[in-house]
Enzyme design. Structure first.
Site, PDB file in Angstrom:
ATOM      1  N   PHE A   3     -15.874   5.274   6.781  1.00 55.36           N
ATOM      2  CA  PHE A   3     -14.449   5.524   6.547  1.00 55.36           C
ATOM      3  C   PHE A   3     -14.000   5.191   5.130  1.00 55.36           C
ATOM      4  CE2 PHE A   3     -13.552   1.046   6.745  1.00 55.36           C
ATOM      5  CZ  PHE A   3     -14.403   0.526   7.718  1.00 55.36           C
TER       6      PHE A   3
ATOM      7  N   ASN B  52      -2.017  -0.028   6.882  1.00 55.21           N
ATOM      8  CA  ASN B  52      -1.456  -1.298   7.350  1.00 55.21           C
ATOM      9  C   ASN B  52      -0.570  -1.999   6.327  1.00 55.21           C
ATOM     10  OD1 ASN B  52      -3.478  -2.048   5.655  1.00 55.21           O
ATOM     11  ND2 ASN B  52      -4.748  -3.061   7.196  1.00 55.21           N
TER      12      ASN B  52
ATOM     13  N   HIS C 246      -1.857  -5.507   1.367  1.00 59.88           N
ATOM     14  CA  HIS C 246      -3.108  -6.230   1.114  1.00 59.88           C
ATOM     15  C   HIS C 246      -2.782  -7.665   0.727  1.00 59.88           C
ATOM     16  CE1 HIS C 246      -6.945  -7.434  -0.646  1.00 59.88           C
ATOM     17  NE2 HIS C 246      -6.221  -7.944  -1.620  1.00 59.88           N
TER      18      HIS C 246
ATOM     19  N   LYS D 164       0.848  -1.200   0.000  1.00 63.18           N
ATOM     20  CA  LYS D 164       0.000   0.000   0.000  1.00 63.18           C
ATOM     21  C   LYS D 164       0.887   1.256   0.000  1.00 63.18           C
ATOM     22  CE  LYS D 164      -3.877  -2.413   2.228  1.00 63.18           C
ATOM     23  NZ  LYS D 164      -4.914  -2.344   3.280  1.00 63.18           N
TER      24      LYS D 164
HETATM   25  P1  IDP Z   1      -7.899  -6.903   5.333  1.00 67.03           P
HETATM   26  O1  IDP Z   1      -7.046  -5.886   4.582  1.00 67.03           O
HETATM   27  O2  IDP Z   1      -7.197  -7.398   6.556  1.00 67.03           O
HETATM   28  O3  IDP Z   1      -8.421  -8.002   4.451  1.00 67.03           O
HETATM   29  P2  IDP Z   1     -10.567  -5.685   5.216  1.00 67.03           P
HETATM   30  O4  IDP Z   1     -11.611  -5.801   6.251  1.00 67.03           O
HETATM   31  O5  IDP Z   1     -10.756  -6.397   3.919  1.00 67.03           O
HETATM   32  O6  IDP Z   1      -9.173  -6.107   5.908  1.00 67.03           O
HETATM   33  O7  IDP Z   1     -10.376  -4.138   4.958  1.00 67.03           O
HETATM   34  C1  IDP Z   1      -9.643  -3.666   3.840  1.00 67.03           C
HETATM   35  C2  IDP Z   1      -8.807  -2.461   4.239  1.00 67.03           C
HETATM   36  O8  IDP Z   1      -9.678  -1.365   4.606  1.00 67.03           O
HETATM   37  C3  IDP Z   1      -7.950  -2.688   5.487  1.00 67.03           C
HETATM   38  O9  IDP Z   1      -6.735  -3.335   5.194  1.00 67.03           O
HETATM   39  C4  IDP Z   1      -7.744  -1.265   5.970  1.00 67.03           C
HETATM   40  O10 IDP Z   1      -6.746  -0.597   5.203  1.00 67.03           O
HETATM   41  C5  IDP Z   1      -9.106  -0.645   5.679  1.00 67.03           C
HETATM   42  N1  IDP Z   1     -10.018  -0.767   6.847  1.00 67.03           N
HETATM   43  C6  IDP Z   1     -10.705  -1.862   7.238  1.00 67.03           C
HETATM   44  N2  IDP Z   1     -11.445  -1.646   8.348  1.00 67.03           N
HETATM   45  C7  IDP Z   1     -11.185  -0.354   8.694  1.00 67.03           C
HETATM   46  C8  IDP Z   1     -11.654   0.489   9.780  1.00 67.03           C
HETATM   47  O11 IDP Z   1     -12.430   0.096  10.649  1.00 67.03           O
HETATM   48  N3  IDP Z   1     -11.163   1.774   9.788  1.00 67.03           N
HETATM   49  C9  IDP Z   1     -10.303   2.239   8.832  1.00 67.03           C
HETATM   50  N4  IDP Z   1      -9.843   1.495   7.802  1.00 67.03           N
HETATM   51  C10 IDP Z   1     -10.283   0.211   7.728  1.00 67.03           C
HETATM   52 MG    MG Z   2      -9.754  -7.906   2.887  1.00 63.66          MG
END
Ligand code: IDP
Ligand code: MG
Length: 132
Positions: free
Chosen positions: A57, A112, A115, A9
């Site tokens: 968000f 984070n 992906h 990312k």
């Molecule tokens: P993952 O990346 O661990 O699969 P997902 O739930 O698919 O998690 O979410 C995709 C991306 O969206 C996350 O990696 C993060 O960057 C962002 N994200 C997910 N949940 C939140 C939240 O509650 N607040 C802010 N950003 C979030």
């Molecule tokens: Mg995901």
């Protein structure tokens, strides 16, 4: 051989951590078979993060994911989908254990570093989305 879609990312680019992510993938024993640096737009992010498009968000995710280039990769190996999720750690860098990519380099739930596809089925969809 199983494959998955991994994508560094923009925070990985901005902090100089792309090499660190690649090294961890290779050290785990997986093979990177294709790689491409891209600038994503809102349209492809709305597709890729469709499961989050109705969240408050979501606009922050778009802002974050367009703040710099990403590096998309096809990564191959035995049980690589689950294996990559293991070495990435859970979504929230605060919760992610030390020793995982997110645990070592992220401290919140949005920015984070990386992906990784969450299932074999989604991996194929995502590889098609980003590599055609
Ligand atoms: P993952 O990346 O661990 O699969 P997902 O739930 O698919 O998690 O979410 C995709 C991306 O969206 C996350 O990696 C993060 O960057 C962002 N994200 C997910 N949940 C939140 C939240 O509650 N607040 C802010 N950003 C979030
Ligand atoms: Mg995901």
């Amino acid at each position: 051989m199983e494959r998955t879609y991994i994508m560094t990312k923009p925070d990985a680019y901005n902090r100089g951590l792309i090499g660190e992510v690649i090294t961890r993938i290779e050290n785990k024993g997986y093979k990177i078979t294709n790689m491409k640096m891209m600038n994503l737009d809102e349209a492809i992010l709305t597709e890729h993060y469709a499961h989050l498009a109705d969240k408050p968000f979501f606009k922050d995710i778009v802002e974050y994911m367009t703040s710099g280039p990403v590096v998309g990769m096809i990564v191959e190996g035995e049980n690589v989908v689950a294996g990559m999720r293991n070495i990435m750690g859970p979504t929230d860098g605060l919760e992610a254990p030390a020793g995982t990519i997110r645990g070592d380099y992220a401290n919140n739930k949005s920015e984070n570093i990386v992906h990784g596809s969450d299932s074999v089925e989604n991996a194929e969809i995502e590889i098609k989305r980003f590599f055609g």
